[in-house]
Structure formats: structure tokens, C-alpha cells
Design a protein around this motif. Structure first.
Motif, PDB file in Angstrom:
ATOM      1  N   TRP A  22      97.377  37.631  84.642  1.00 33.18           N
ATOM      2  CA  TRP A  22      97.201  39.070  84.404  1.00 33.18           C
ATOM      3  C   TRP A  22      97.272  39.858  85.713  1.00 33.18           C
ATOM      4  CZ3 TRP A  22      96.911  42.632  80.576  1.00 33.18           C
ATOM      5  CH2 TRP A  22      96.380  43.885  80.919  1.00 33.18           C
ATOM      6  N   LEU A  23      96.584  39.350  86.752  1.00 37.68           N
ATOM      7  CA  LEU A  23      96.563  40.046  88.046  1.00 37.68           C
ATOM      8  C   LEU A  23      97.846  39.853  88.844  1.00 37.68           C
ATOM      9  CD1 LEU A  23      92.936  39.236  89.305  1.00 37.68           C
ATOM     10  CD2 LEU A  23      93.745  41.347  88.222  1.00 37.68           C
ATOM     11  N   GLY A  24      98.574  38.783  88.542  1.00 34.21           N
ATOM     12  CA  GLY A  24      99.778  38.482  89.319  1.00 34.21           C
ATOM     13  C   GLY A  24      99.482  37.852  90.664  1.00 34.21           C
ATOM     14  N   PRO A  43     106.604  45.148  84.535  1.00 31.94           N
ATOM     15  CA  PRO A  43     106.027  44.539  85.742  1.00 31.94           C
ATOM     16  C   PRO A  43     105.656  45.543  86.824  1.00 31.94           C
ATOM     17  CG  PRO A  43     107.867  43.223  84.958  1.00 31.94           C
ATOM     18  CD  PRO A  43     107.838  44.460  84.107  1.00 31.94           C
ATOM     19  N   GLY A  44     106.477  46.565  87.013  1.00 28.64           N
ATOM     20  CA  GLY A  44     106.151  47.564  88.023  1.00 28.64           C
ATOM     21  C   GLY A  44     104.867  48.315  87.701  1.00 28.64           C
ATOM     22  N   ARG A  45     104.669  48.607  86.437  1.00 24.81           N
ATOM     23  CA  ARG A  45     103.445  49.291  86.019  1.00 24.81           C
ATOM     24  C   ARG A  45     102.247  48.353  86.119  1.00 24.81           C
ATOM     25  NH1 ARG A  45     100.384  52.880  86.741  1.00 24.81           N
ATOM     26  NH2 ARG A  45      99.052  53.669  85.078  1.00 24.81           N
ATOM     27  N   MET A  46     102.441  47.077  85.722  1.00 24.75           N
ATOM     28  CA  MET A  46     101.373  46.096  85.850  1.00 24.75           C
ATOM     29  C   MET A  46     100.941  45.957  87.303  1.00 24.75           C
ATOM     30  SD  MET A  46     100.031  44.690  83.174  1.00 24.75           S
ATOM     31  CE  MET A  46      99.341  43.159  83.835  1.00 24.75           C
ATOM     32  N   SER A  47     101.908  45.950  88.203  1.00 21.76           N
ATOM     33  CA  SER A  47     101.600  45.821  89.625  1.00 21.76           C
ATOM     34  C   SER A  47     100.737  46.978  90.102  1.00 21.76           C
ATOM     35  CB  SER A  47     102.892  45.757  90.435  1.00 21.76           C
ATOM     36  OG  SER A  47     102.618  45.654  91.815  1.00 21.76           O
ATOM     37  N   ALA A  48     101.050  48.180  89.626  1.00 18.87           N
ATOM     38  CA  ALA A  48     100.259  49.348  90.020  1.00 18.87           C
ATOM     39  C   ALA A  48      98.862  49.284  89.432  1.00 18.87           C
ATOM     40  CB  ALA A  48     100.970  50.621  89.575  1.00 18.87           C
ATOM     41  N   SER A 176      91.946  51.931  88.741  1.00 18.20           N
ATOM     42  CA  SER A 176      91.666  53.129  87.967  1.00 18.20           C
ATOM     43  C   SER A 176      92.768  53.366  86.938  1.00 18.20           C
ATOM     44  CB  SER A 176      91.545  54.333  88.902  1.00 18.20           C
ATOM     45  OG  SER A 176      91.305  55.512  88.166  1.00 18.20           O
ATOM     46  N   VAL A 177      92.365  53.545  85.696  1.00 16.40           N
ATOM     47  CA  VAL A 177      93.309  53.821  84.609  1.00 16.40           C
ATOM     48  C   VAL A 177      92.906  55.147  83.977  1.00 16.40           C
ATOM     49  CG1 VAL A 177      94.322  52.980  82.466  1.00 16.40           C
ATOM     50  CG2 VAL A 177      93.559  51.348  84.187  1.00 16.40           C
ATOM     51  N   GLN A 178      93.823  56.095  84.008  1.00 16.55           N
ATOM     52  CA  GLN A 178      93.501  57.453  83.579  1.00 16.55           C
ATOM     53  C   GLN A 178      94.375  57.893  82.400  1.00 16.55           C
ATOM     54  OE1 GLN A 178      91.029  59.091  84.969  1.00 16.55           O
ATOM     55  NE2 GLN A 178      90.684  57.956  86.873  1.00 16.55           N
ATOM     56  N   GLY A 179      93.945  58.940  81.740  1.00 18.08           N
ATOM     57  CA  GLY A 179      94.757  59.615  80.736  1.00 18.08           C
ATOM     58  C   GLY A 179      95.195  58.736  79.584  1.00 18.08           C
ATOM     59  N   THR A 180      96.436  58.924  79.175  1.00 15.95           N
ATOM     60  CA  THR A 180      96.964  58.204  78.010  1.00 15.95           C
ATOM     61  C   THR A 180      97.123  56.720  78.269  1.00 15.95           C
ATOM     62  OG1 THR A 180      99.217  58.739  78.723  1.00 15.95           O
ATOM     63  CG2 THR A 180      98.170  60.254  77.150  1.00 15.95           C
ATOM     64  N   ASP A 181      97.184  56.322  79.536  1.00 16.76           N
ATOM     65  CA  ASP A 181      97.284  54.896  79.876  1.00 16.76           C
ATOM     66  C   ASP A 181      96.059  54.118  79.415  1.00 16.76           C
ATOM     67  OD1 ASP A 181      99.736  54.487  80.919  1.00 16.76           O
ATOM     68  OD2 ASP A 181      99.107  54.377  83.011  1.00 16.76           O
ATOM     69  N   ARG A 182      94.910  54.775  79.381  1.00 15.46           N
ATOM     70  CA  ARG A 182      93.654  54.061  79.200  1.00 15.46           C
ATOM     71  C   ARG A 182      93.617  53.299  77.873  1.00 15.46           C
ATOM     72  NH1 ARG A 182      88.329  57.326  80.541  1.00 15.46           N
ATOM     73  NH2 ARG A 182      89.485  57.396  82.483  1.00 15.46           N
ATOM     74  N   LEU A 183      93.936  53.962  76.786  1.00 10.90           N
ATOM     75  CA  LEU A 183      93.883  53.318  75.478  1.00 10.90           C
ATOM     76  C   LEU A 183      94.917  52.208  75.374  1.00 10.90           C
ATOM     77  CD1 LEU A 183      92.630  53.163  72.684  1.00 10.90           C
ATOM     78  CD2 LEU A 183      94.239  54.940  71.929  1.00 10.90           C
ATOM     79  N   ALA A 184      96.125  52.448  75.908  1.00 12.07           N
ATOM     80  CA  ALA A 184      97.176  51.437  75.836  1.00 12.07           C
ATOM     81  C   ALA A 184      96.783  50.183  76.617  1.00 12.07           C
ATOM     82  CB  ALA A 184      98.486  52.004  76.375  1.00 12.07           C
TER      83      ALA A 184
END
Length: 231
Positions: A22-24, A43-48, A176-184
Motif C-alpha cells: 500500500w505504501l510502496g 500510481p502517481g496519485r498513490m505516491s502523493a 493528508s487527504v482532503q475534499g472529495t478524495d477523502r471518501l474515495a
């Protein structure tokens, strides 16, 4: 160079393997790990999302990162670490779950544990003589102005704000996970970690982690089981 004493399961534990993917990043080897193909996140989003926790490796903080006191060597720290692990007995947390602490997600106990709080406090006290005092720069990084009075006192006395009454066991899975990303991201976490959520977690061993240079990824210098006083 900084050291830290963290709880992490053994390298071949299924939870360790799952979180490393999960962390890579695998702190036991210091190598990057491919993200799971089952995750519906690029993968790019996971990395962030995982960059912040991945640098530290899969862990729960017991003794936060510290520089060695002048009168201690790394070999003396390793010897003290081995003694500590031999003196402690493994124990179970009855249940873990995905939890949210502020804006990030982590694996957390489903119920409070007096045994866990006592164990964590003992680790803080045991390794304290080996810790060099914080520098002004290190204190500033902790943003003392944003801490409570108790947390500031802990920072100055123990090098970390979140000890004793402020300790909250957590194994961080995202930044930190904000906004619409949080639920996903929460849905992805709950699906991916479904085999582990709602089940016990054994506090079975500790890792002595090391950060070779400020900002470098942490690696596990040594992992020892909690052998309950066995010689």
C-alpha cells in the motif's frame, strides 16, 4: 543520524506485506514496492497520498526519532534495545480498524488498551537516557505554538508531544487527504484492509529504525521479537 523505536510486525507478517505494498516502500529492505494492482488509484496519485507515511515505513511510534546522546554509541543503543525486547511480553490488541486522525487515515485499535498505554509509556522512559536534547530547530519543527500546554511540556521533557496521556497508537496509511478524495480513499482502504480490520493485532516485536540523513527514508536497523524475559 536519527534512531526511532517503533512497533512493526515481522517482515513476513501478512499485514506488513500488505501495508508495504500500500505504501510502496519496505523499511526492512529500504526498497520501493509496486502498488497493488487491485487499488483503483493511479500510481502517481498513490505516491502523493502515501509519500509522508512511506518515508517512515510501516510503524506505530513508541520512541519518536531522536539523535543519540553524546555518551551513547549506536552499539550501546542496539544492546539496550535487545534487552528491552527480551524483557517485554507480546500481547494482543483485541481488534484494529481503519481510523481517521485529523486529515489522515491509519490503523488504530477499536478499543482503548491499558496494557498498550503502559507498554508505550515504559518504552518512552526506558530509551530517554539515550536521547540527545532537542535543538532549537527540532523544537520549531514541532510547531510548539500549535500544541497544548501539556503537549509542549512533553515535547520539552521527552522530545515528543504525544506521549503518556497524549499517546494514541496509530499506524499511518496516508498523508493528508482532503475534499472529495477523502471518501474515495476511505473506501479503498476499507476494501484493501478488510482481511485485517475487525481482527486482533499482536504486538509481537519492535523495530529499531534509522534515518541516515535528515529527510531520508527510514530503514529497519534491527527487528526483535518481544520474548518475555527469555535469556
Amino acid at each position: 543520524m536519527r534512531y526511532a523505536v517503533y512497533f512493526t510486525p515481522a517482515e513476513d507478517d501478512p499485514l506488513t506485506v500488505a501495508v508495504n505494498q500500500w505504501l510502496g516502500y519496505n523499511a526492512f529492505t529500504g526498497e520501493n514496492v509496486p502498488y497493488p494492482q487491485t487499488i483503483a488509484v493511479q500510481p502517481g496519485r498513490m505516491s502523493a497520498i502515501t509519500a509522508a507515511p512511506a518515508r517512515y515505513g510501516f510503524h506505530a511510534t513508541l520512541k519518536a526519532p531522536f539523535r543519540l546522546a553524546e555518551n551513547f554509541t549506536s552499539s550501546a543503543l542496539v544492546a539496550a534495545f535487545d534487552v528491552f525486547c527480551r524483557q517485554q511480553q507480546a500481547f494482543d490488541l483485541p481488534e484494529i480498524q481503519i481510523g481517521q486522525l485529523g486529515s489522515f487515515f491509519a490503523l488504530v485499535p477499536a478499543q482503548p488498551s491499558e496494557k498498550l498505554q503502559s507498554f508505550a509509556a515504559h518504552a518512552v522512559e526506558y530509551f530517554e537516557p539515550m536521547r540527545a536534547p532537542l535543538t532549537e530547530e527540532e523544537i520549531a519543527r514541532r510547531k510548539p505554538e500549535a500544541l497544548t500546554e501539556v503537549q509542549r511540556d512533553h515535547l520539552m521533557q521527552w522530545g515528543y508531544p504525544y506521549v503518556f496521556d497524549e499517546f494514541r497508537f496509530h499506524m499511518t496509511l496516508t498523508g493528508s487527504v482532503q475534499g472529495t478524495d477523502r471518501l474515495a480513499i476511505q473506501k479503498e482502504l476499507e476494501a484493501y484492509f478488510a482481511p485485517f480490520a475487525g481482527k486482533p493485532l499482536t504486538i509481537s516485536g519492535l523495530g529499531l529504525f534509522v534515518e541516515e540523513d535528515r529527510g531520508a527514508p527510514f530503514t529497519i536497523h534491527r527487528w526483535q521479537p518481544l520474548s518475555g524475559g527469555a535469556d
